[in-house]
Design a protein around this motif. Structure first.
Motif, PDB file in Angstrom:
ATOM      1  N   GLY A 247      22.378  -0.025   7.968  1.00  0.00           N
ATOM      2  CA  GLY A 247      22.033  -0.875   6.834  1.00  0.00           C
ATOM      3  C   GLY A 247      22.546  -0.360   5.505  1.00  0.00           C
ATOM      4  O   GLY A 247      22.335  -0.980   4.458  1.00  0.00           O
TER       5      GLY A 247
ATOM      6  N   THR B 174      29.998  -3.543   5.814  1.00  0.00           N
ATOM      7  CA  THR B 174      30.358  -4.312   4.617  1.00  0.00           C
ATOM      8  C   THR B 174      31.579  -3.693   3.943  1.00  0.00           C
ATOM      9  O   THR B 174      32.541  -4.398   3.595  1.00  0.00           O
TER      10      THR B 174
ATOM     11  N   LYS C  51      28.064   0.218   5.735  1.00  0.00           N
ATOM     12  CA  LYS C  51      29.314   0.707   6.333  1.00  0.00           C
ATOM     13  C   LYS C  51      30.213  -0.456   6.768  1.00  0.00           C
ATOM     14  O   LYS C  51      31.401  -0.490   6.441  1.00  0.00           O
TER      15      LYS C  51
HETATM   16  N1  LIG Z   1      26.104 -11.854   5.129  1.00  0.00           N
HETATM   17  C1  LIG Z   1      25.019 -11.152   4.753  1.00  0.00           C
HETATM   18  N2  LIG Z   1      24.021 -11.749   4.072  1.00  0.00           N
HETATM   19  C2  LIG Z   1      22.932 -11.042   3.642  1.00  0.00           C
HETATM   20  N3  LIG Z   1      22.762  -9.727   3.880  1.00  0.00           N
HETATM   21  C3  LIG Z   1      23.718  -9.077   4.559  1.00  0.00           C
HETATM   22  C4  LIG Z   1      24.897  -9.750   5.039  1.00  0.00           C
HETATM   23  N4  LIG Z   1      25.680  -8.843   5.679  1.00  0.00           N
HETATM   24  C5  LIG Z   1      25.012  -7.664   5.612  1.00  0.00           C
HETATM   25  N5  LIG Z   1      23.846  -7.801   4.939  1.00  0.00           N
HETATM   26  C6  LIG Z   1      22.881  -6.728   4.662  1.00  0.00           C
HETATM   27  O1  LIG Z   1      23.594  -5.702   4.022  1.00  0.00           O
HETATM   28  C7  LIG Z   1      23.106  -4.439   4.447  1.00  0.00           C
HETATM   29  C8  LIG Z   1      24.250  -3.596   4.957  1.00  0.00           C
HETATM   30  O2  LIG Z   1      24.761  -4.134   6.153  1.00  0.00           O
HETATM   31  P1  LIG Z   1      25.940  -3.451   6.978  1.00  0.00           P
HETATM   32  O3  LIG Z   1      27.112  -3.310   6.090  1.00  0.00           O
HETATM   33  O4  LIG Z   1      26.126  -4.216   8.228  1.00  0.00           O
HETATM   34  O5  LIG Z   1      25.327  -2.005   7.265  1.00  0.00           O
HETATM   35  P2  LIG Z   1      25.737  -0.884   8.323  1.00  0.00           P
HETATM   36  O6  LIG Z   1      27.028  -1.268   8.937  1.00  0.00           O
HETATM   37  O7  LIG Z   1      25.804   0.390   7.517  1.00  0.00           O
HETATM   38  O8  LIG Z   1      24.616  -0.810   9.299  1.00  0.00           O
HETATM   39  C9  LIG Z   1      22.028  -4.700   5.472  1.00  0.00           C
HETATM   40  O9  LIG Z   1      20.793  -4.594   4.842  1.00  0.00           O
HETATM   41  C10 LIG Z   1      22.319  -6.108   5.918  1.00  0.00           C
HETATM   42  O10 LIG Z   1      21.143  -6.754   6.305  1.00  0.00           O
END
Ligand SMILES: Nc1ncnc2c1ncn2[C@@H]1O[C@H](COP(=O)(O)OP(=O)(O)O)[C@@H](O)[C@H]1O
Ligand SMILES: [Mg+2]
Length: 226
Positions: A41, A46, A44
């Motif tokens: 979360g 993103t 990464k």
């Molecule tokens: N399209 C989206 N809309 C809303 N929140 C998002 C979206 N994509 C990711 N998030 C939120 O952004 C945060 C980071 O997600 P992510 O990059 O997948 O983390 P990681 O890969 O480090 O586990 C999380 O809290 C996730 O719920």
């Protein structure tokens, strides 16, 4: 090769704006490898999606090989992804109805290429030999082990001879030994072909082997959250 300055990504959800990346600065030199780590979360995936021109940033500058991908149109982003980048997902995303060899050739279907189809097929077979799958060219993904599927995905990411490889937890779905072999392969390719490699991982042993480590938990704290 990669220069990220003050990168911010917010997601707007009903009722609130989630600030996921809050001013990220990251540089990766050409031919170097960096592991992106941080708790689940922390952003990464993103960050990798922004680097892969799959997600436009809210603000900041993101330069890869001199091009500012934050300013790309959708068409420019598609060309960039196809010709400059190799992307490896945690779940390999192979097409089940195609053979291993055909899966590796898929990125070649888009864009204009000077190479003949025969030459490309030869290179695909050579890449599959390199990842240890020369005896599986005509098999379907359903007939492969997890490690073999992921190695096919690595070969597919290399077919367009990208300057940059982005890998999102490429060993996350594999057992320890199989994961180590996929990681070995990525690091070998980075060293031998001079590609710039960014690997997202929560595996600290892998992160250490990669060398450069970028920790997303070092971001400034969220305003208003304790
Ligand atoms: N399209 C989206 N809309 C809303 N929140 C998002 C979206 N994509 C990711 N998030 C939120 O952004 C945060 C980071 O997600 P992510 O990059 O997948 O983390 P990681 O890969 O480090 O586990 C999380 O809290 C996730 O719920
Ligand atoms: Mg993730």
């Amino acid at each position: 090769m990669i220069k990220v300055r003050d990168l911010k990504v917010d997601f707007e959800t009903p009722g609130e704006v989630v600030e996921v990346l809050r001013g990220v600065n990251l540089s990766v030199e050409e031919g170097q490898a960096t592991a992106v780590v941080g708790p689940s979360g922390s952003g990464k995936t993103t960050l990798l999606n922004v680097l892969g021109a799959l997600l436009p940033p809210t603000s900041g500058s993101v330069k890869i090989g001199g091009e500012d991908i934050a300013t790309f149109s959708e068409k420019e982003a598609a060309r960039f992804r196809n010709q400059e980048l190799g992307f490896i997902f945690q779940q390999h995303h192979l097409l089940p109805q195609l053979s291993v060899l055909e899966n590796v050739l898929v990125p070649r279907l888009a864009g204009a290429w000077s190479e003949s189809e025969d030459e490309t097929r030869k290179r695909a077979a050579e890449l599959l030999r390199r990842v240890g799958l020369d005896h599986r060219l005509d098999h379907r993904p359903g007939e492969l082990s997890g490690g073999e599927k992921q190695r096919t995905a690595v070969a597919r990411a290399l077919i367009n001879q990208p300057r940059v490889i982005l890998a999102d937890e490429p060993t996350g779905a594999l057992d320890g030994e199989t994961g180590t072999r996929v990681a070995d392969l990525l690091l070998e390719l980075q060293k031998e072909n001079g590609v710039t490699l960014v690997v997202v991982t929560h595996d600290l042993a892998l992160a250490k082997r990669v060398g450069g480590v970028f920790d997303l938990s070092d971001q400034p704290d969220l305003i208003g959250v304790d």
